[in-house]
Design an enzyme around this catalytic site. Structure first.
Site, PDB file in Angstrom:
ATOM      1  N   ASP A   1      -5.452   5.523   2.714  1.00 56.34           N
ATOM      2  CA  ASP A   1      -5.481   4.147   2.385  1.00 56.34           C
ATOM      3  C   ASP A   1      -6.821   3.504   2.249  1.00 56.34           C
ATOM      4  O   ASP A   1      -7.439   3.974   3.166  1.00 56.34           O
ATOM      5  CB  ASP A   1      -4.491   3.345   3.021  1.00 56.34           C
ATOM      6  CG  ASP A   1      -4.424   1.980   2.681  1.00 56.34           C
ATOM      7  OD1 ASP A   1      -3.942   1.646   1.474  1.00 56.34           O
ATOM      8  OD2 ASP A   1      -4.733   1.041   3.460  1.00 56.34           O
TER       9      ASP A   1
ATOM     10  N   HIS B   1       0.819  -1.066  -0.286  1.00 57.51           N
ATOM     11  CA  HIS B   1       0.024  -0.056   0.029  1.00 57.51           C
ATOM     12  C   HIS B   1       0.961   1.410  -0.024  1.00 57.51           C
ATOM     13  O   HIS B   1       0.465   2.241  -0.516  1.00 57.51           O
ATOM     14  CB  HIS B   1      -0.764   0.077   1.219  1.00 57.51           C
ATOM     15  CG  HIS B   1      -1.991  -0.981   0.989  1.00 57.51           C
ATOM     16  ND1 HIS B   1      -3.385  -0.912   1.228  1.00 57.51           N
ATOM     17  CD2 HIS B   1      -1.897  -2.411   0.885  1.00 57.51           C
ATOM     18  CE1 HIS B   1      -3.917  -1.757   1.276  1.00 57.51           C
ATOM     19  NE2 HIS B   1      -3.191  -3.065   0.931  1.00 57.51           N
TER      20      HIS B   1
ATOM     21  N   GLN C   1      -1.234  25.863 -21.633  1.00 63.03           N
ATOM     22  CA  GLN C   1      -1.633  24.714 -22.366  1.00 63.03           C
ATOM     23  C   GLN C   1      -0.907  23.422 -22.462  1.00 63.03           C
ATOM     24  O   GLN C   1      -1.234  22.306 -22.350  1.00 63.03           O
ATOM     25  CB  GLN C   1      -1.968  25.142 -23.883  1.00 63.03           C
ATOM     26  CG  GLN C   1      -2.305  24.296 -24.768  1.00 63.03           C
ATOM     27  CD  GLN C   1      -3.153  24.623 -26.155  1.00 63.03           C
ATOM     28  OE1 GLN C   1      -4.203  25.470 -26.077  1.00 63.03           O
ATOM     29  NE2 GLN C   1      -2.445  24.227 -27.268  1.00 63.03           N
TER      30      GLN C   1
HETATM   31  N1  UDP Z   1      -2.014  28.752 -25.850  1.00 69.41           N
HETATM   32  C1  UDP Z   1      -2.017  28.625 -24.160  1.00 69.41           C
HETATM   33  N2  UDP Z   1      -3.116  28.734 -23.559  1.00 69.41           N
HETATM   34  C2  UDP Z   1      -4.176  29.189 -23.729  1.00 69.41           C
HETATM   35  C3  UDP Z   1      -4.578  29.375 -25.297  1.00 69.41           C
HETATM   36  C4  UDP Z   1      -3.417  29.108 -26.280  1.00 69.41           C
HETATM   37  O1  UDP Z   1      -0.848  28.240 -24.002  1.00 69.41           O
HETATM   38  O2  UDP Z   1      -5.317  29.631 -23.065  1.00 69.41           O
HETATM   39  C5  UDP Z   1      -1.151  28.660 -26.339  1.00 69.41           C
HETATM   40  C6  UDP Z   1      -1.075  27.304 -27.069  1.00 69.41           C
HETATM   41  O3  UDP Z   1      -0.326  26.260 -26.487  1.00 69.41           O
HETATM   42  C7  UDP Z   1      -0.425  27.407 -28.565  1.00 69.41           C
HETATM   43  C8  UDP Z   1      -0.665  28.841 -28.777  1.00 69.41           C
HETATM   44  O4  UDP Z   1      -1.239  29.532 -27.729  1.00 69.41           O
HETATM   45  O5  UDP Z   1       1.042  27.523 -28.295  1.00 69.41           O
HETATM   46  C9  UDP Z   1      -1.922  28.883 -29.740  1.00 69.41           C
HETATM   47  O6  UDP Z   1      -1.639  28.520 -31.081  1.00 69.41           O
HETATM   48  P1  UDP Z   1      -2.586  27.916 -32.169  1.00 69.41           P
HETATM   49  O7  UDP Z   1      -1.551  27.793 -33.493  1.00 69.41           O
HETATM   50  O8  UDP Z   1      -2.981  26.509 -31.519  1.00 69.41           O
HETATM   51  O9  UDP Z   1      -3.836  28.782 -32.329  1.00 69.41           O
HETATM   52  P2  UDP Z   1      -3.866  30.404 -32.580  1.00 69.41           P
HETATM   53  O10 UDP Z   1      -4.071  30.958 -31.333  1.00 69.41           O
HETATM   54  O11 UDP Z   1      -2.799  30.835 -33.493  1.00 69.41           O
HETATM   55  O12 UDP Z   1      -5.440  30.318 -33.147  1.00 69.41           O
END
Ligand code: UDP
Length: 437
Positions: A100, A3, A306
């Site tokens: 647990d 556990h 993201q």
């Molecule tokens: N992103 C993020 N958080 C959010 C929205 C977007 O980190 O809440 C980042 C995502 O990881 C990506 C970029 O912003 O790297 C968005 O690029 P994408 O080409 O997907 O879409 P766009 O915003 O250009 O339509």
């Protein structure tokens, strides 16, 4: 130890993704604690272990079953735990107690100190299903379960013969049997149950746990169970569509993390164009949505990290607007997709994902141009726990491996990069020494 070891692994995972500290409180019945001490050695700085004073079980007959010993050890160490917890509370903000399977008596202490109680099941999801129905079995049959004429049919699991039930349930006259039924009642007091298994291994059991046992807390296979929803850095929905999405998420019954942006009824990329129009996006959600889904999902306004979400083991799918960065990030982290293109080249990307690579299911709008709530719920359930989702996930896993290969030193992307003339010159004409400077 069986556990403690998985609990340590859980702790390691938790600190990896969260800025938290973890303290283990270890009970003991006077037997050697050397093995426990060894596995608790060399843990990361943010995990700490406290061995509480031993309790005595000397009054128990020699043939007392292990399960009874476990529960009594916990019951008898509660006052030590309470004192230790008090000290901890003085210096830190203790938010949750992970307990647990045999430790549910501890929930009361967690309650007293305002911490959330979470049960950690170190056994299978199937065992948990059986546990949940054991009070019902107890009521239905008066004899020993070994003599059951028919196998026990647990929701979503293969039939189980009475003789294959766990030991403590095989002997009604033993005290351990009563303790088992007692523990099940206590489980209902947990805010949630984490199971050390994963969805693909026990799909039927996990589905059963989600739907078929009212009165028990939500059960989480620790990985791949959360849908991430985000429309890129500026994508917006109409207010009607936003409400449909909210209802669809709720109807799906799946866990979600939604980056929400104020709707715009004219342009699907309104947030790129104007920051001024940004109102509180929560105002556009259906009445009571946040309250009703508080145990299911989290809604984050405007922006979330993201990549951190995509690389988190709990993320099982991504409902995306199909921006190319979002696609690449999902591929690198192996997250299967629901493709919901809004504008720019996103529809083309959705075709590539859903028809060529087959790592996404693409949403379809109805005659009013809306993606309806029932459909949304269907896509989400299909992705997170359906067979189609499993196929998408498998293909995404292959693509993730391909991406990792491409990025290796001798992989296709690295080779291509070197072939770019300027980079090639750069690469050959400068010494490694210079490059490190
Ligand atoms: N992103 C993020 N958080 C959010 C929205 C977007 O980190 O809440 C980042 C995502 O990881 C990506 C970029 O912003 O790297 C968005 O690029 P994408 O080409 O997907 O879409 P766009 O915003 O250009 O339509």
């Amino acid at each position: 130890m069986g556990h403690l070891i998985p609990l340590i692994e859980l702790a390691r995972k938790l600190i990896l993704y969260n800025n938290i500290y973890i303290t283990f409180f270890i009970p003991n019945d006077g037997s050697s604690i050397e093995p426990q001490k060894q596995v608790l050695q060399a843990l990361p700085r943010r995990i700490n272990a406290i061995f509480l004073p031993p309790v005595s079980l000397d009054d128990l007959p020699e043939d007392t079953r292990l399960e009874t010993r476990f529960v009594l050890t916990i019951t008898r160490f509660l006052s030590y735990l309470r004192d230790a917890f008090k000290v901890l509370k003085e210096s830190s903000n203790v938010t949750a107690m992970v307990v647990d399977l045999f430790g549910s008596e501890v929930f009361d202490v967690a309650n007293e100190f305002g911490a959330l109680s979470i049960l950690f099941c170190t056994a299978s999801a199937m065992l948990l299903c059986l546990t949940f129905i054991s009070p019902e079995l107890h009521e239905t049959y008066s004899g020993e379960f070994t003599d059951l004429p028919e196998p026990v049919q647990l929701h979503g699991c293969v039939p189980l013969q009475g003789r294959d039930l766990p030991d403590p349930l095989q002997d009604r006259k033993n005290e351990a049997y009563g303790w088992m039924l007692h523990l099940v009642e206590r489980f209902k007091k947990a805010a949630g149950i984490m199971v050390n298994s994963f969805f693909e291994m026990e799909m039927g059991a996990f589905k059963g746990l989600k739907e078929d046992y009212p009165g028990f807390p939500p059960v989480y296979p620790p990985s791949g169970s959360v849908l991430f929803v985000s429309f890129g850095s500026g994508g917006t929905l109409s207010s009607k569509q936003l409400r449909e999405l909210a209802c669809g998420l709720e109807m799906s019954g799946q866990r979600f993390l939604w980056v929400i942006r104020s709707p715009h009824d004219k342009a699907a990329n309104a947030a790129y164009l104007s920051v001024k129009s940004a109102q509180n996006p929560f105002n556009f959600l259906p009445d009571g949505f946040i309250e009703r889904t508080k145990n299911l999902g989290l809604v984050v306004p405007s922006w979330a990290s993201q990549i951190a979400i995509l690389c988190h083991g709990s993320t099982g799918g991504f409902l995306t607007h199909c921006g190319w960065n979002s696609i690449l990030e999902s591929v690198v982290h192996g997250v299967p997709l629901i493709a919901w293109p809004l504008n720019a080249e996103q529809r083309l990307n959705a075709v590539l994902l859903s028809e060529d690579l087959k790592v996404a299911v693409r949403v379809e709008a109805n005659e009013k141009g809306l993606v309806g709530r029932e459909k949304i719920a269907e896509y989400i359930k299909g992705l997170i726990e359906g067979n189609e989702g499993k196929m998408l996930k498998d293909r995404m896993k292959n693509l993730k491996e391909a991406a990792a290969m491409a990025l290796k030193e001798d992989g296709s992307s690295s080779k291509s990069l070197i072939q770019v003339p300027q980079i090639s010159i750069f690469n050959h004409s400068l010494t490694g020494d210079f490059l490190t400077h």
